[in-house]
Design a protein around this motif. Sequence first.
Motif, short mmCIF file in Angstrom:
data_model
loop_
_atom_site.label_atom_id
_atom_site.label_comp_id
_atom_site.label_asym_id
_atom_site.label_seq_id
_atom_site.Cartn_x
_atom_site.Cartn_y
_atom_site.Cartn_z
N GLY A 171 0.78 -1.23 0.00
CA GLY A 171 0.00 0.00 0.00
C GLY A 171 0.81 1.27 0.00
N GLY A 172 2.10 1.18 -0.24
CA GLY A 172 2.95 2.36 -0.14
C GLY A 172 2.57 3.48 -1.07
N SER A 173 2.01 3.15 -2.23
CA SER A 173 1.67 4.19 -3.19
C SER A 173 0.48 5.04 -2.75
CB SER A 173 1.33 3.55 -4.55
OG SER A 173 0.21 2.69 -4.43
N GLU A 174 -0.19 4.63 -1.68
CA GLU A 174 -1.39 5.34 -1.24
C GLU A 174 -1.15 6.27 -0.06
OE1 GLU A 174 -4.36 4.91 -2.94
OE2 GLU A 174 -3.06 3.76 -4.29
N ILE A 175 0.10 6.40 0.39
CA ILE A 175 0.33 7.16 1.62
C ILE A 175 -0.03 8.64 1.48
CG2 ILE A 175 2.04 5.61 2.64
CD1 ILE A 175 4.23 7.43 1.57
N ALA A 176 0.23 9.22 0.30
CA ALA A 176 -0.10 10.64 0.12
C ALA A 176 -1.61 10.86 0.19
CB ALA A 176 0.45 11.14 -1.22
N GLN A 177 -2.36 9.94 -0.40
CA GLN A 177 -3.81 10.04 -0.34
C GLN A 177 -4.31 9.87 1.09
OE1 GLN A 177 -4.61 11.61 -3.40
NE2 GLN A 177 -6.52 10.55 -2.86
N ALA A 178 -3.71 8.93 1.81
CA ALA A 178 -4.11 8.71 3.20
C ALA A 178 -3.84 9.95 4.03
CB ALA A 178 -3.38 7.51 3.77
N ALA A 179 -2.69 10.59 3.79
CA ALA A 179 -2.33 11.79 4.54
C ALA A 179 -3.33 12.92 4.31
CB ALA A 179 -0.92 12.24 4.14
N LEU A 180 -3.93 12.97 3.12
CA LEU A 180 -4.92 14.00 2.83
C LEU A 180 -6.16 13.88 3.71
CD1 LEU A 180 -4.81 14.17 -1.09
CD2 LEU A 180 -3.85 15.81 0.54
N HIS A 181 -6.38 12.67 4.23
CA HIS A 181 -7.53 12.45 5.10
C HIS A 181 -7.21 12.74 6.56
CE1 HIS A 181 -10.34 10.73 2.12
NE2 HIS A 181 -9.23 10.32 1.53
N GLY A 182 -6.00 13.22 6.81
CA GLY A 182 -5.63 13.66 8.15
C GLY A 182 -5.42 12.57 9.17
N VAL A 183 -5.13 11.35 8.73
CA VAL A 183 -4.91 10.27 9.68
C VAL A 183 -3.53 10.39 10.31
CG1 VAL A 183 -6.48 8.69 8.49
CG2 VAL A 183 -4.05 8.69 7.88
N ASP A 184 -3.38 9.80 11.48
CA ASP A 184 -2.10 9.84 12.19
C ASP A 184 -1.17 8.72 11.76
OD1 ASP A 184 -3.04 11.98 13.90
OD2 ASP A 184 -4.20 10.47 14.99
N CYS A 185 -1.76 7.59 11.36
CA CYS A 185 -0.95 6.39 11.08
C CYS A 185 -1.54 5.62 9.92
CB CYS A 185 -0.89 5.51 12.33
SG CYS A 185 0.11 4.01 12.14
N TYR A 186 -0.66 5.02 9.14
CA TYR A 186 -1.04 4.23 7.97
C TYR A 186 -0.58 2.80 8.19
CZ TYR A 186 -1.49 3.11 2.95
OH TYR A 186 -1.83 2.56 1.74
N ILE A 187 -1.51 1.85 8.23
CA ILE A 187 -1.20 0.44 8.44
C ILE A 187 -1.34 -0.29 7.11
CG2 ILE A 187 -1.80 -1.67 9.68
CD1 ILE A 187 -3.05 0.09 11.86
N THR A 188 -0.28 -0.96 6.68
CA THR A 188 -0.30 -1.65 5.40
C THR A 188 0.53 -2.93 5.50
OG1 THR A 188 -0.01 -1.34 3.01
CG2 THR A 188 1.68 -0.38 4.45
N GLY A 189 0.76 -3.55 4.32
CA GLY A 189 1.53 -4.78 4.30
C GLY A 189 3.01 -4.54 4.11
N GLU A 190 3.36 -3.78 3.06
CA GLU A 190 4.77 -3.53 2.78
C GLU A 190 4.97 -2.14 2.23
OE1 GLU A 190 6.50 -5.34 -0.83
OE2 GLU A 190 4.62 -6.48 -0.97
N MET A 191 6.17 -1.61 2.46
CA MET A 191 6.55 -0.26 2.03
C MET A 191 7.95 -0.28 1.45
SD MET A 191 4.29 2.27 3.03
CE MET A 191 5.30 3.67 3.57
N LYS A 192 8.20 0.55 0.46
CA LYS A 192 9.55 0.76 -0.05
C LYS A 192 10.25 1.81 0.81
CE LYS A 192 8.18 -0.29 -4.79
NZ LYS A 192 8.02 0.22 -6.17
N TYR A 193 11.58 1.80 0.77
CA TYR A 193 12.36 2.71 1.60
C TYR A 193 11.98 4.17 1.36
CZ TYR A 193 16.44 4.96 3.73
OH TYR A 193 17.26 5.74 4.50
N HIS A 194 11.90 4.56 0.09
CA HIS A 194 11.60 5.96 -0.20
C HIS A 194 10.19 6.33 0.25
CE1 HIS A 194 9.72 4.31 -3.90
NE2 HIS A 194 8.94 5.37 -3.81
N ALA A 209 3.09 -4.60 8.14
CA ALA A 209 2.99 -5.88 8.84
C ALA A 209 3.11 -7.09 7.93
CB ALA A 209 1.66 -5.93 9.60
N GLY A 210 3.55 -6.88 6.69
CA GLY A 210 3.76 -8.01 5.78
C GLY A 210 2.65 -8.14 4.75
#
Length: 249
Positions: A171-194, A209-210
């Motif tokens: 779900g790493g590609s969705e973090i910017a969209q999630a941030a627009l909703h004002g959430v504090d934390c993003y829970i997903t399976g895997e993320m790239k370093y950048h 969490a995998g």
Amino acid sequence: MYTVADIYKRLDEVYPFDQQEEWDNSGLLCGDPHVAVTSCIVTLDVDRACIEMAAETSAQLILSHHPILFRPVSRLLQGSVLYEAVQKGITVISAHTNFDKASSGTNTILSEKLEIVTRDVPGELFRIGTLAKEQSTEALAETVSRKLNAPVSFCLGEKMVRSVAICTGAGGSEIAQAALHGVDCYITGEMKYHEYLDARAMELSVIAAGHFETEDIAMTELCARMAKEFPSVRWLKYTPNAPIRTILR
């Protein structure tokens, strides 16, 4: 007796295939829609062992989350998973991002597993919700690890969290969209370093969490649901070996 088409139709009603992402390839990907189905394998991934299980149990159909066909195929050779499915006459339906996005899909199932009440966000791959009480990212990461029995990675461990977004898999590609909703934390399976760097710059804490661990639980639930919908079909859950192993010191 039910056919592949009957099962596809029901999946399409609950997890509409036309709701999949543009880059996705969900649907009936291999085989014959008119085949009668007496046995079906439900799996996160279609691998050779899954094909062998289908053949050994006389399953006519495999229902997978990750598409057996994702990119254009330039050759179909003996030994490939797709070749083996075709050669053995096994039909494959894959329900990927349409299953993710559905109200009763993968993100909802993960939310329930984590005991976090979430709601749909129209058009998005994630759900958002609020924790019962505020806690640090590290404390929440420990809870996620325990409930999924999985190693987790996280950033901004000291940040206090009340609102979260949940997106299974990669779900790493969705973090910017999630941030627009004002959430504090993003829970997903895997993320790239950048992507971690981007999240930190946005002051959005992340818990990964995998990919396997956040999605395989949904296939177990889907198998149970389909067994209720089609009781005359034998539904079998195949659990592939997680492709990633972690050494904890």
